[in-house]
Design an enzyme around this catalytic site. Structure first.
Site, PDB file in Angstrom:
ATOM      1  N   ASP A  10      -8.158  16.231 -40.046  1.00 36.85           N
ATOM      2  CA  ASP A  10      -7.260  16.990 -39.191  1.00 36.85           C
ATOM      3  C   ASP A  10      -5.836  16.742 -39.731  1.00 36.85           C
ATOM      4  OD1 ASP A  10      -6.087  18.235 -36.843  1.00 36.85           O
ATOM      5  OD2 ASP A  10      -5.637  16.197 -36.147  1.00 36.85           O
ATOM      6  N   ASP A  12      -2.395  17.696 -37.663  1.00 33.06           N
ATOM      7  CA  ASP A  12      -1.394  17.371 -36.635  1.00 33.06           C
ATOM      8  C   ASP A  12      -1.790  16.136 -35.842  1.00 33.06           C
ATOM      9  OD1 ASP A  12       0.405  19.559 -37.104  1.00 33.06           O
ATOM     10  OD2 ASP A  12      -1.194  20.845 -36.342  1.00 33.06           O
ATOM     11  N   GLY A  54      -0.530  27.391 -31.649  1.00 28.12           N
ATOM     12  CA  GLY A  54       0.826  27.655 -31.160  1.00 28.12           C
ATOM     13  C   GLY A  54       0.937  28.911 -30.309  1.00 28.12           C
ATOM     14  N   HIS A  92       6.254  33.053 -32.279  1.00 34.82           N
ATOM     15  CA  HIS A  92       5.476  32.104 -33.073  1.00 34.82           C
ATOM     16  C   HIS A  92       5.858  32.171 -34.548  1.00 34.82           C
ATOM     17  CE1 HIS A  92       1.804  30.408 -35.003  1.00 34.82           C
ATOM     18  NE2 HIS A  92       2.125  29.468 -34.129  1.00 34.82           N
ATOM     19  N   ALA A  94       8.797  32.881 -35.691  1.00 35.18           N
ATOM     20  CA  ALA A  94      10.073  32.157 -35.787  1.00 35.18           C
ATOM     21  C   ALA A  94       9.834  30.649 -35.748  1.00 35.18           C
ATOM     22  CB  ALA A  94      11.000  32.582 -34.653  1.00 35.18           C
ATOM     23  N   THR A 133      -6.053  23.419 -36.608  1.00 37.34           N
ATOM     24  CA  THR A 133      -5.759  24.685 -35.922  1.00 37.34           C
ATOM     25  C   THR A 133      -4.387  25.224 -36.285  1.00 37.34           C
ATOM     26  OG1 THR A 133      -4.798  23.617 -34.016  1.00 37.34           O
ATOM     27  CG2 THR A 133      -7.136  24.053 -33.913  1.00 37.34           C
ATOM     28  N   THR A 134      -3.582  24.450 -36.969  1.00 38.44           N
ATOM     29  CA  THR A 134      -2.231  24.944 -37.246  1.00 38.44           C
ATOM     30  C   THR A 134      -2.238  26.007 -38.342  1.00 38.44           C
ATOM     31  OG1 THR A 134       0.068  24.212 -37.331  1.00 38.44           O
ATOM     32  CG2 THR A 134      -1.392  23.364 -39.030  1.00 38.44           C
TER      33      THR A 134
HETATM   34  C1  XBP Z   1      -2.958  21.114 -33.607  1.00 39.33           C
HETATM   35  C2  XBP Z   1      -2.414  22.228 -32.850  1.00 39.33           C
HETATM   36  C3  XBP Z   1      -1.521  23.134 -33.531  1.00 39.33           C
HETATM   37  C4  XBP Z   1      -0.060  22.912 -33.476  1.00 39.33           C
HETATM   38  C5  XBP Z   1       0.662  24.228 -33.571  1.00 39.33           C
HETATM   39  O1  XBP Z   1      -4.264  20.772 -33.134  1.00 39.33           O
HETATM   40  O2  XBP Z   1      -2.743  22.466 -31.721  1.00 39.33           O
HETATM   41  O3  XBP Z   1      -1.745  24.329 -32.881  1.00 39.33           O
HETATM   42  O4  XBP Z   1       0.302  22.251 -32.293  1.00 39.33           O
HETATM   43  O5  XBP Z   1       0.398  24.897 -34.740  1.00 39.33           O
HETATM   44  P1  XBP Z   1      -5.243  19.943 -34.058  1.00 39.33           P
HETATM   45  P2  XBP Z   1       0.636  26.511 -34.826  1.00 39.33           P
HETATM   46  O6  XBP Z   1      -4.473  18.793 -34.620  1.00 39.33           O
HETATM   47  O7  XBP Z   1      -6.332  19.484 -33.125  1.00 39.33           O
HETATM   48  O8  XBP Z   1      -5.773  20.847 -35.148  1.00 39.33           O
HETATM   49  O9  XBP Z   1       1.838  26.816 -34.011  1.00 39.33           O
HETATM   50  O10 XBP Z   1       0.849  26.812 -36.285  1.00 39.33           O
HETATM   51  O11 XBP Z   1      -0.588  27.179 -34.259  1.00 39.33           O
HETATM   52 MG    MG Z   2      -4.696  16.744 -34.288  1.00 38.59          MG
END
Ligand code: XBP
Ligand code: MG
Length: 261
Positions: A10, A12, A54, A92, A94, A133-134
């Site tokens: 993962d 984030d 996001g 999003h 931006a 998921t980002t």
């Molecule tokens: C990470 C997230 C991501 C970021 C935002 O979850 O939820 O959505 O917070 O990214 P994980 P975006 O670590 O469980 O994958 O704004 O690019 O979607």
């Molecule tokens: Mg995470």
């Protein structure tokens, strides 16, 4: 038991504290640029993290928090559904632009042990992939500005964002990686930081190591094989919070042992 072939990470919260120091900051910058007087606090963001993605998180805020704060609905009856989708997508985009700028400015370092462990895994010929998921551009900007542009090629698959329709906690992103790498779950280990992430990796039958952070320290990690403060360094030992590990820092020998257990 199959041999350990690959590590799936993962991003984030696991590789770096990007939620607190990257995404949250970028969301607030995007709101300000759009002339909105919304400012997500550290605490509110912790609640909003219940929803991954996001765009989904902005919608969650507007649907479930905004009306309570303001005593009025955000979109109806002013916006059609299509206009609301465009509005969220614009905000999003931006936010992604601001996030990438923060990464380029070096705002978020990698967490302890990450660089060391990547090197060890690569030297041993283990395959590596990312399941997040980002947005894809966010992953490449974090890697580029922490490890150098060449590090993008360290990962055989970078599975990110809308590549699967159902984001974590659904297992789809991990299933996608396994399929692309032509591997079975029992040939891999996953690394996560959150309950939603763990639901996703365990949903794909992956043994999972969790490294916690301030936002996730109280999450339920009972399905994790090992829960650690971080991956640790020889001079900066990790704390083992759940499971068994005698090492001061998480290394490849530990990974192999856990995989075989
Ligand atoms: C990470 C997230 C991501 C970021 C935002 O979850 O939820 O959505 O917070 O990214 P994980 P975006 O670590 O469980 O994958 O704004 O690019 O979607
Ligand atoms: Mg995470």
């Amino acid at each position: 038991m199959s041999q350990l072939k690959a590590l799936i990470f993962d991003v984030d919260g696991t590789l770096a504290d990007t939620e607190r120091d990257g995404h949250l900051v970028a969301f607030n910058m995007a709101f300000e640029e759009a002339g909105r007087d919304w400012h997500w606090s550290l605490e509110l963001y912790g609640q909003l993290l219940a929803v991954t993605g996001g765009k989904e998180r902005i919608r969650y805020y507007l649907n479930d928090f905004y009306s309570d704060e303001r005593g009025e609905d955000f979109s109806s009856p002013v916006m059609t559904d299509a206009a609301f989708d465009d509005f969220v997508a614009g905000l999003h985009a931006a936010k992604t632009r601001f996030y990438m700028q923060l990464m380029a400015d070096g705002a978020v370092p990698l967490r302890p042990g990450v660089v060391r462990f990547f090197k060890e895994a690569r030297d041993a010929g283990l395959r590596m992939a990312i399941a997040t998921t980002t947005t894809p551009a966010n992953v490449t900007s974090l890697l580029t500005h922490t490890l150098g542009a060449e590090s993008i090629d360290w990962f055989e698959v970078i599975a990110a964002g809308d590549i699967v329709p159902a984001k974590k906690p659904a297992p789809d992103i991990y299933d996608y990686v396994l399929e692309k790498m032509n591997l079975k779950a029992d040939q891999c280990l996953a690394f996560e930081d959150s309950h939603n992430g763990l639901l996703s990796s365990c949903g794909a039958d992956l043994k999972t190591i969790v490294t916690i952070n301030d936002y996730t320290s109280d999450h339920d990690f009972s399905d994790a094989i090992l829960v650690l403060s971080d991956l640790g360094e020889p001079n900066q030992p990790m704390t083992v919070l759940q499971g068994t590990c005698d090492e001061a820092y998480f290394n490849l020998a530990t990974a192999q042992k856990i995989h075989q257990a």
